[in-house]
Design an enzyme around this catalytic site. Structure first.
Site, mmCIF file in Angstrom:
data_model
loop_
_atom_site.group_PDB
_atom_site.id
_atom_site.type_symbol
_atom_site.label_atom_id
_atom_site.label_comp_id
_atom_site.label_asym_id
_atom_site.label_seq_id
_atom_site.Cartn_x
_atom_site.Cartn_y
_atom_site.Cartn_z
ATOM 1 N N GLU A 140 0.849 -1.193 0.000
ATOM 2 C CA GLU A 140 0.000 0.000 0.000
ATOM 3 C C GLU A 140 0.890 1.250 0.000
ATOM 4 O O GLU A 140 1.863 1.334 0.751
ATOM 5 C CB GLU A 140 -0.844 -0.031 1.284
ATOM 6 C CG GLU A 140 -1.778 1.147 1.437
ATOM 7 C CD GLU A 140 -2.601 1.052 2.731
ATOM 8 O OE1 GLU A 140 -2.262 0.249 3.614
ATOM 9 O OE2 GLU A 140 -3.585 1.813 2.843
ATOM 10 N N LYS A 174 -9.303 2.038 -2.424
ATOM 11 C CA LYS A 174 -9.584 1.536 -1.075
ATOM 12 C C LYS A 174 -10.928 2.061 -0.586
ATOM 13 O O LYS A 174 -11.246 3.237 -0.791
ATOM 14 C CB LYS A 174 -8.462 1.992 -0.145
ATOM 15 C CG LYS A 174 -8.512 1.434 1.270
ATOM 16 C CD LYS A 174 -7.248 1.867 2.037
ATOM 17 C CE LYS A 174 -7.169 1.270 3.426
ATOM 18 N NZ LYS A 174 -5.899 1.634 4.109
ATOM 19 N N CYS A 219 -5.350 -3.243 2.297
ATOM 20 C CA CYS A 219 -5.242 -3.272 3.765
ATOM 21 C C CYS A 219 -6.597 -3.388 4.465
ATOM 22 O O CYS A 219 -7.230 -4.431 4.393
ATOM 23 C CB CYS A 219 -4.473 -2.045 4.232
ATOM 24 S SG CYS A 219 -3.708 -2.247 5.866
#
Lengths: 546, 546
Positions: free
Chosen positions: A41, A112, A148
């Site tokens: 990330e 994300k 994540c």
């Protein structure tokens, strides 16, 4: 399909070094026969870039770096994290995203959805959450790529209302890939393993997870990238606290159990030890320094920091300064010298009596004959602060702060005195844990003198002073602090656990009052789930009735 | 219907004082014939409560306080802000909410939808955004109640995708009420007036807006609560930097223009002056102290801070310490003494030469004959820091930091020296603005000696030192800093504006490198749209290539 996980140590904003590192590992993965190499990330810029993200030029530099990386992505595909602009002009300016790069071109962008905005995280400060999701088709396989936190709304985590995987699974992917920047704490590895295993089982898919490694000032990434099969069985656990690149055959992950070698799990204290060494090393390396200075009192805190610094930087790069006063016991200087001998670092002895007396002298008119008190105690601690900083300024050494979490919590330290330093090494380690660290450091041979470990802790700022004059015994203090800080319990709940009411109220009041000091504390290497600093944001003039 | 706006100064977490104040003003509003009294956002606990919100006991205390307040709401209704639990167990734990209280009971709960999470704001760290909206019916009128930011998605503000008023207007309300905790900056009042006027015009409704007043450590609320008629014409502007309660007849606001007296608008410098005085006063009052100490160098920064402190606390509560060294010019001491005479504060003269010499002496062996440099310069600044703190510790004075924003930006100050203090008074005021402040302070009579204003700035840490030896002239420096800090411009954009390339790159590099110092700076009273501190979060070891 062969998937390489590249677990690397990035440097925030250092595009030259990050880009080179990523390109080198694309080549390495290619040489190892991988079809796809996966970076973490925000790998392009490092994590957390914080308000750098508010500068347009920074976002352009990220994009330029990604384009440079893309040029090297031939005969292999790559996934790499970076911030990208939100072009729709509604909501936040940016997305926390990943490029899927193939044949030298960016083929798709994954955004994300679940943005951690708690503890040290501020992602919603910068990023708009993604609301639509799409798998990536590559070499006959369908990849569900997430970033994540996107996998963390599992097991009824109440923080989020959506769950990207519940949408991606509709497209019937063959594999999950998750790229992360997941900070270390000594409790975090078990949580992470459980969350990923649960995802594998829930969606009946293998999971490839790649984390960052390395420290960015106070935040430490421990690596430990993971692979699970579709039954949630761990297939690989990559190195902790080190860079690593490993290549996995997707077919084997799907069908064969326990093929890959896994490192032995570390105890909490071993993890803290390794994390602090990485934290010190990266602070120096990333800020371009090599040598450290610290004050050595003969006590356990400075001894442990000195030992960790010598392991991180080499004993030849550590200058310890012994600064006895008229209140220092003989054994303190001897204990400190024993440590220096055991460890082989540099040292200077600079007694402070003369300077303390000249302060006393020039303050006579202003102090108007008032008796010795905290003012004079603090002057001694601050003289030591000045000397440490003078050594730093004269020789380019970086000053290490040696305060522990217990004293930082209750304000048992002198601001601009022993609270000076560029980075606080054990500021997230309770005193009782400092003793455990000392024993672990001494595991193979005596480095920290036994007398330093066994004698009663003292600040030695007045005759026969002991920490226990002002504080309860550390085993009681630390338990109460842990309930309040890590567990966010107020006095009522802690008293209900059986702790003494007067003591609990006294300690919580001390924690509250010390907030003004902690505001000016150096950054503290974070090793627990709740460290002082960015992860714990308290009002200063607030009245704490909890 | 008569509506009272209660613009009050709350203290974070001080439920006893906040509750009493709210109950007193319910009575006052009742006595003035009001049907409804409106208090600010999170009035019950003060704003921003930060991580206090993570403690269950804190939330219980908020609820208890609200229930106590409700008991006093008879023959009048009230709107009061507080955090409430999110009972649905999905999303964040809390809502930023308001109770509508009538006949001693909570009649309805309004939740905030747009959660500022930028600059000093962290609301998404704690709160779940509201997704459904409902007006409140009271005495034959329908009220569209919103909380602060909820009205700010107007004029195509790109930050948010939703707009609560667009939903509330469907219920055909008669009036808009907005409760706020809207921090001061010298640019904010005009923005606020425009946003509220635009809302009134867009929805064709009168607007009642109530703000907090008072400082919570670094964040200052300026009050200035507002009333607009349905045409967007301002009907009332309440006091700035003071508590205020005013009662308005809704019928008159609907129909009669310009009836209410409005205070004269202040210039930027006047606003900054008043805000800093409030900031100092509240820091002391809310932390339970009365007396201040500061180092007085003869320069303009400490002179301005001394004058502000005397206005905030009374000259009899301000101790100024003159600490000449061998590098201090004669006029410095005289300029400082002239100020003391003009202003009537306490003072001590404590020469530092003797202590500086004893430091030189004890450092001889360690310094190995290396020449005088930054190390010795800093020792002098740090000796002054110790003396200031010794006065603080001996007499319970609170140390005021006197660093300005320009030097804070480029790191032209000594950590643990002149950067010491409990609160930085002018840390958000550029040097060029400090000169303007000095002139404004001298408007009626000479308080700050003219010589202090006209002489070239110098740190006086080595012979004949001038700020301009190390820095460009302040008018150029401040323009470049303003572009970088307030306007978030990188070097490329600033150079394109016509500034010298080498100079711009040098200054931006200095700003970046000084991040480690700023991390340990005291809280800075925020008066600009972008202050150092919680509102600007930069990596420390990050490499800034912008």
């Amino acid at each position: 399909m062969k998937i390489a996980l590249a677990q690397l140590n990035y440097h925030i904003g250092n595009f030259e070094s990050n880009t080179k590192k990523i390109i080198d590992h694309i080549q390495l993965a290619k040489d190892s026969g991988a079809d796809l190499v996966v970076f973490a990330e925000l790998a392009v810029c490092g994590y957390p870039p914080r308000d750098y993200l508010e500068f347009d030029e920074f976002i352009s530099l990220c994009e330029n770096a990604a384009q440079e990386i893309a040029k090297h992505c031939t005969e292999i595909a790559c996934i790499v994290g970076l911030p990208v602009k939100n072009e729709i002009l509604e909501g936040k300016d940016l997305f926390n995203a990943a490029y899927f790069i193939e044949n030298g071109k960016v083929k798709s962008v994954t955004k994300k959805a679940l943005l951690p905005t708690y503890d040290v995280f501020d992602e919603y400060r910068y990023f708009e959450p993604a609301t639509s999701f799409k798998c990536i088709d590559f070499k006959g396989k369908r990849i569900a790529l997430t970033i994540c936190e996107d996998l963390w709304n599992i097991n009824d985590n109440p923080l989020y209302v959506s769950n990207p995987m519940d949408e991606l699974i509709e497209e019937q992917p063959d594999v999950m890939i998750n790229i992360a920047a997941s900070p270390f704490s000594y409790t975090h590895d078990d949580e992470r393993i459980k969350v990923l295993a649960d995802n594998a089982k829930k969606y009946n898919l293998p999971v490839f997870y790649v984390n960052q490694v390395g420290a960015q000032t106070e935040i430490i990434f421990d690596g430990g990238s993971l692979v699970f099969d579709a039954d949630g069985v761990m297939k690989a656990e990559m190195k902790y606290f080190e860079e690593d690149l490993q290549v996995f055959d997707l077919t084997e992950v799907e069908h064969v159990r326990n093929k890959y070698p896994q490192p032995e799990r570390l105890t909490d204290i071993e993890q803290i030890h390794d994390a602090l060494i990485l934290g010190i090393r990266d602070y120096f390396q990333k800020s371009g320094f090599t040598k450290a200075v610290l004050g050595l009192s003969g006590g356990i805190d400075s001894a442990v920091v000195c030992a960790l610094a010598c392991r991180a930087l080499g004993a030849e790069n550590v200058m310890s300064v012994l600064m006895p006063s008229k209140f220092s016991s003989d054994h303190s200087v001897q204990d400190a010298l024993d440590l220096v001998n055991n460890i082989g670092c540099m040292h200077e002895i600079i007694p402070i009596k003369e300077v303390a007396e000249s302060f006393d002298h020039i303050l006579v008119p202003a102090f108007k004959g008032l008796p010795f008190n905290l003012a004079e105690e603090n002057i001694q601690a601050r003289i030591r602060g000045i000397i440490n900083m003078a050594m730093s300024n004269k020789f380019g050494y970086i000053l290490l702060n040696t305060s522990n979490k217990s004293e930082c919590a209750v304000g048992y330290g002198t601001l601009y005195g022993d609270m000076c330093g560029a980075i606080a090494v054990i500021g997230d380690v309770y005193k009782t844990q400092v003793f455990e660290l000392a024993k672990y450091i001494n595991k193979e041979r005596e480095i920290i003198p036994v007398n330093t470990i066994v004698k009663p802790p003292s600040a030695e700022l007045r005759p026969d002073q002991k920490d226990s004059d002002s504080l309860p015994e550390y085993d009681v203090l630390d338990k109460i602090l842990y309930q309040h800080i890590e567990k966010k319990q107020g006095s009522k709940a802690i008293i209900e656990q059986g702790f003494d009411e007067t003591l609990v109220r006294k300690i919580l009041k001390m924690v509250n009052i010390a907030e003004f000091k902690r505001y000016q504390t150096p950054p503290i290497l974070r090793v627990s789930p709740k460290a002082f600093g960015m992860g714990r944001r308290m009002p200063i003039v607030g009245k704490h009735l909890i």
